[in-house]
Design an enzyme around this catalytic site. Sequence first.
Site, mmCIF file in Angstrom:
data_model
loop_
_atom_site.group_PDB
_atom_site.id
_atom_site.type_symbol
_atom_site.label_atom_id
_atom_site.label_comp_id
_atom_site.label_asym_id
_atom_site.label_seq_id
_atom_site.Cartn_x
_atom_site.Cartn_y
_atom_site.Cartn_z
ATOM 1 N N THR A 187 0.882 -1.174 0.000
ATOM 2 C CA THR A 187 0.000 0.000 0.000
ATOM 3 C C THR A 187 0.913 1.215 0.000
ATOM 4 O O THR A 187 2.098 1.088 0.279
ATOM 5 C CB THR A 187 -0.862 0.023 1.288
ATOM 6 O OG1 THR A 187 -1.905 -0.917 1.165
ATOM 7 C CG2 THR A 187 -1.521 1.360 1.562
ATOM 8 N N ARG A 215 -13.284 -7.741 -3.027
ATOM 9 C CA ARG A 215 -12.743 -7.650 -1.651
ATOM 10 C C ARG A 215 -12.244 -6.218 -1.395
ATOM 11 O O ARG A 215 -11.549 -5.633 -2.203
ATOM 12 C CB ARG A 215 -11.607 -8.658 -1.482
ATOM 13 C CG ARG A 215 -10.881 -8.591 -0.122
ATOM 14 C CD ARG A 215 -9.694 -7.673 -0.166
ATOM 15 N NE ARG A 215 -8.897 -7.734 1.064
ATOM 16 C CZ ARG A 215 -7.929 -6.865 1.366
ATOM 17 N NH1 ARG A 215 -7.640 -5.885 0.544
ATOM 18 N NH2 ARG A 215 -7.260 -6.978 2.484
ATOM 19 N N ASP A 218 -8.697 -2.394 4.517
ATOM 20 C CA ASP A 218 -8.772 -1.238 5.424
ATOM 21 C C ASP A 218 -8.558 0.105 4.738
ATOM 22 O O ASP A 218 -8.996 1.150 5.245
ATOM 23 C CB ASP A 218 -7.682 -1.373 6.496
ATOM 24 C CG ASP A 218 -6.289 -1.416 5.849
ATOM 25 O OD1 ASP A 218 -6.026 -2.388 5.104
ATOM 26 O OD2 ASP A 218 -5.491 -0.476 6.049
#
Length: 318
Positions: A187, A215, A218
């Site tokens: 990320t 999917r 967070d």
Amino acid sequence: MSYAGELTKAEFDRLLDRRGGPAVLVHGGAGTRVEDDPALYFAGTKRAAEAGLRVLLQGGSPLDAAQAAALVLEDDPQFNAGTGAALTSAGEVELDASCMDGTTLRAGAVACVKTIQNPILAARRVCDDTPHVLICGPGAEVFARESGIPQVENASLITPRQRARWEELHEQAQKLGADSVRKKIGTIGAVAVDAHGHLAACSSTGGTMYKRPGRVGDTPIIGAGTYADDHEAAASSTGLGEAILKVTLARAACLRVREGDSPRAAAIAAVGLLRERAHGDGGIIIAGPDGRLGWAYNTPRMSRAFIREGMSSAKAAV
Ligand code: ASP
């Protein structure tokens, strides 16, 4: 845990603990590969942090600065966000991103978008131009188009490196089943603090490799992947989204700063919580309103870089 940094750990700690903004801190993910040359990560994260600081020094807001840093990392194919993002089990890119302004608590996010080259720009438009916080899927793509954000073919976001990783995982999935494939992570994120203690955070990701289509982890969830409140801190998480969501990692870390922890101590405690309570691997970066910064991770590597006003260049570590 391996460490490669441009300074010693003690030197970094001293600089992180220094008070006073403006400052920008970025991460390129807690899934940073041990076998890769650290120089590749140093270059990208430093460029991003420096782009963010330039915006602050030119009078831009912390949100503008965090966004500018995130944009550099989304466009760098070395990182799992924007161009170069990980592929789903269906072999496509699906992107998530979020941003938050600590002064007003305004926030915006998009999830599961396939045709937006820079999802952080779409998240910012959600934040600034709509009454919503999170828009996902085709609705987010229509919104981005209406907002004038360039659309691209999904294939143009896929790099040969990610395609090759997908081929490997796909082969494993044929034997073991899709859910048994080890989900690698990555990320990007940025936090910024100005000279007045105003804060902002941005995060953007392609999510876990070989994730199921649809999917969402967070990263686009305010409180888990991203959080900013001038009365607390600003944070961007990285790591296994399913675990990070369960402990709302970004807010958990920010609350600790409000309770008196330094950002460095808060980051360490938050990653401890992630492991103890949710058995998760990951990391976090934090900026406090007094300009102190912090980071922590429990994976072998997390690429990161920061710069403060007065430093001639950003300093990086993985
Ligand atoms: N948190 C991201 C997700 O689960 C992945 C990562 O940060 O490495 O989607």
